[in-house]
Design an enzyme around this catalytic site. Sequence first.
Site, PDB file in Angstrom:
ATOM      1  N   CYS A  64     -28.997 -64.978  28.229  1.00 53.43           N
ATOM      2  CA  CYS A  64     -29.288 -63.585  27.263  1.00 53.43           C
ATOM      3  C   CYS A  64     -30.455 -62.903  25.916  1.00 53.43           C
ATOM      4  CB  CYS A  64     -27.631 -61.759  27.451  1.00 53.43           C
ATOM      5  SG  CYS A  64     -28.190 -60.737  26.822  1.00 53.43           S
ATOM      6  N   ASP A 100     -37.202 -55.453  29.078  1.00 53.96           N
ATOM      7  CA  ASP A 100     -36.293 -55.364  28.485  1.00 53.96           C
ATOM      8  C   ASP A 100     -35.467 -54.362  28.477  1.00 53.96           C
ATOM      9  OD1 ASP A 100     -33.843 -57.225  27.962  1.00 53.96           O
ATOM     10  OD2 ASP A 100     -33.983 -56.455  25.943  1.00 53.96           O
ATOM     11  N   SER A 101     -34.164 -54.607  28.637  1.00 50.75           N
ATOM     12  CA  SER A 101     -33.788 -53.631  28.586  1.00 50.75           C
ATOM     13  C   SER A 101     -33.080 -52.317  27.436  1.00 50.75           C
ATOM     14  CB  SER A 101     -32.189 -53.423  29.069  1.00 50.75           C
ATOM     15  OG  SER A 101     -31.329 -54.285  27.894  1.00 50.75           O
ATOM     16  N   GLU A 137     -27.878 -53.993  20.552  1.00 52.85           N
ATOM     17  CA  GLU A 137     -28.773 -52.177  19.940  1.00 52.85           C
ATOM     18  C   GLU A 137     -27.711 -51.687  18.632  1.00 52.85           C
ATOM     19  OE1 GLU A 137     -30.602 -51.476  22.125  1.00 52.85           O
ATOM     20  OE2 GLU A 137     -31.272 -53.053  22.803  1.00 52.85           O
ATOM     21  N   HIS A 144     -30.603 -60.728  24.118  1.00 48.14           N
ATOM     22  CA  HIS A 144     -30.166 -60.526  23.129  1.00 48.14           C
ATOM     23  C   HIS A 144     -29.365 -61.381  22.702  1.00 48.14           C
ATOM     24  CE1 HIS A 144     -31.148 -56.395  25.493  1.00 48.14           C
ATOM     25  NE2 HIS A 144     -30.707 -55.088  23.703  1.00 48.14           N
ATOM     26  N   CYS A 157     -35.970 -60.452  30.416  1.00 46.42           N
ATOM     27  CA  CYS A 157     -34.282 -60.020  30.281  1.00 46.42           C
ATOM     28  C   CYS A 157     -33.651 -60.248  31.219  1.00 46.42           C
ATOM     29  CB  CYS A 157     -34.041 -58.624  30.984  1.00 46.42           C
ATOM     30  SG  CYS A 157     -32.699 -57.803  30.989  1.00 46.42           S
TER      31      CYS A 157
HETATM   32  N1  DGL Z   1     -31.400 -58.987  27.002  1.00 44.55           N
HETATM   33  C1  DGL Z   1     -30.783 -58.594  28.521  1.00 44.55           C
HETATM   34  C2  DGL Z   1     -30.785 -59.637  29.107  1.00 44.55           C
HETATM   35  O1  DGL Z   1     -31.389 -60.636  29.186  1.00 44.55           O
HETATM   36  C3  DGL Z   1     -29.875 -57.778  28.259  1.00 44.55           C
HETATM   37  C4  DGL Z   1     -28.909 -56.948  29.296  1.00 44.55           C
HETATM   38  C5  DGL Z   1     -28.071 -55.817  29.022  1.00 44.55           C
HETATM   39  O2  DGL Z   1     -28.849 -54.673  29.090  1.00 44.55           O
HETATM   40  O3  DGL Z   1     -27.066 -55.988  29.745  1.00 44.55           O
HETATM   41  O4  DGL Z   1     -30.051 -59.558  30.279  1.00 44.55           O
END
Ligand code: DGL
Length: 276
Positions: A195, A21-22, A163, A197, A84
Amino acid sequence: MNVPINGRIDGPIAGPIGVFDSGLGGLTVLRAMIDLLPHESVMYFGDTARFPYGPKPSDEVLKYALEIGRLLVDHDARVVVVACNSAAAAALDVLAEELPVPVLGVIEPGMRAAAQATRTGKVGVIGTVGTIASGAYQRAAAEVDADIELTCAACPGFVEFVEAGDVDSEQVHILAERLLAPLQTVSVDTLVLGCTHYPLLARTIGDVMGPEVMLVSSADETALAVRDLLGTPPDGSAGRLGDHRFVTSGDVDTFGRLGARFLGPEVVHVEQWAWS
Ligand code: DGL
């Protein structure tokens, strides 16, 4: 190698499941995978130094996703899970072609979960700007159930709050009220957290949407898809616990502290990765 979602790769456990993931969001998917497949080893990569992916151009996210996918394969991953949505929207097809292992995303599993949950067919999806603009959820909805009436909304800012470890402050609540208003107007009965997150903001999102709206994440459906892909666990795996390896391109201490809070006790040690 592009293996169909229902394909199976039975055989001895021969490498971890690679997950990325990011940043920390993919841990919501990893939690479901560890709970369902405790005998499997995993390697999780959080690209915290380069988050957020959502506002970035899709070709940049594609480049990052390919770099991480190759890194996971170089570390023996036998499956790569793109935990992600933004990376899946930008890169899933290319990853599936380029990597020599099966690749699974989170968008179709999330939409399947929503199709099972909705009673009225009015489904909302929230995601990053990149995910919503890509049209990936709109395409997945049409494939999963053509009768679904989909309303999409981008939620810029949510990922940054998570985050920073802030999932339920007054500020997040105010932002959620503003961003979720269009979905309340059309009376969705199911809301896809598009998302990874966003499940960490579920209490705030649930408070704003109200108890009659079902919040759906892709985590459980994705874990089930991984289990279906991997097939029957080999003899001797009952009672065995897999290894859990965590790597971040960002700050290891922050990742370790928030990772342990969001995922649980599996986050003991975090390794540093520096992009050259
Ligand atoms: N968890 C990522 C997603 O599902 C987050 C993306 C981001 O870093 O903006 O899109």
